[in-house]
Design an enzyme around this catalytic site. Sequence first.
Site, PDB file in Angstrom:
ATOM      1  CG  HIS A  28      -1.836  -1.058   1.416  1.00  0.00           C
ATOM      2  ND1 HIS A  28      -1.771  -1.963   2.452  1.00  0.00           N
ATOM      3  CD2 HIS A  28      -2.917  -1.413   0.670  1.00  0.00           C
ATOM      4  CE1 HIS A  28      -2.777  -2.822   2.351  1.00  0.00           C
ATOM      5  NE2 HIS A  28      -3.481  -2.516   1.274  1.00  0.00           N
ATOM      6  CE  LYS A 140      -2.022  -9.096  -2.529  1.00  0.00           C
ATOM      7  NZ  LYS A 140      -3.330  -9.790  -2.533  1.00  0.00           N
TER       8      LYS A 140
END
Length: 272
Positions: A28, A140
Site C-alpha cells: 500500500h 497482486k
Amino acid sequence: MKTIIREVKEQGKLIGLVPTMGCLHQGHLSLLEAAREECDFTVMSIFVNPIQFGHGEDYEESPRDLERDSRLAGAYGCDVIFSPPVKEMYPPGYSTFVHVEGLTAGLCGASRPGHFRGVTTVVTKLFNLVRPGRAYFGQKDAQQALVLKKMAGDLNMNLEIVILPVVREEDGLAMSSRNSYLSPEQRKQAAVIYKSLQAAEKMILSGVIDSEEIKRAVEAVISGADLARIDYVEIVETGELQPLSVLEGQCLIAVAVKFGATRLIDNIIVEV
Ligand code: PAF
C-alpha cells in the site's frame, strides 16, 4: 470529503487516490509514494467493503487499526484519509451496483461470486466522492486491476488507473493484509506460492509453451507444502483473461492457494 475535494479542485490540483481496506503494508505504501510523487493532493481511502465479501469469507475478521494506518499513511505524506462508516456508504435501501461482465467470470470471479461486483461498486463510489485524476492499485490483484481499467474505460470515467508491481517479502511471498492470519508454519510454507510461479517462468524461458505441462509443474511445487490447498492455477492471456492452451504473447500465470481459512493470491506476467 466532498467539501475538501471541492476546495482542492478549485485550486486546480491533481488528486491521487489510493483505495485500500486498511491494515497497511509496504505494498500500500508503495502506491502512496507513487501518488505523492505524481499528484498534488493524495487521498487514501480505508474502507473494509462488506459487499465484496461472500458468505463465510473474512469480512468480520479483517484486521482494522485505523490509528496505526493513519500514522503510517501520514508519515508517507498522505494528505487525507477517507474512512467512511458502512452505513454512510450503504444506507438502508441502497440498491445500485456496478458489474463488469466477461472479465469477472473466471479466476477469482469463479471462486468468489459477487466479489468483483462489490469491488467495482465501491470503487465507483470512491471515484465519485474523491474525483481523482489518478487512482493507484497493486498488480497482486491482477484481475481486479484489469476489471477496474475496463470499468473506467467503459463508463468514460475521467481518470487514469495506475497499476504498480507486487511488493514481496524477503522469501518472495506477496505482501497482503491476509498474511497476518497465517500461523508461523503456514507463513513459512506460503513462500511456496511465489516459488511455483518462478518455476513456471523458468520453464517458459527454457521453451516450454504447453499450458497443462506448466500448470502441472506449478501445482507440484505448491503441493510440496502440506498445508497448502490449491484453489486454482490458471494461465490466461492478459486482454480478456481467456485460458491459453499454448502460451503466446503476454501470459498471466495466476494462482490462488488456501492455507487453512486464509486464501492467498499471486501472479506473474511472462512474455512468450
Ligand atoms: O484491493 C483492495 O484492497 C480492495 O478490493 C479495494 C480496491 C480497496 C476495494 O475495496
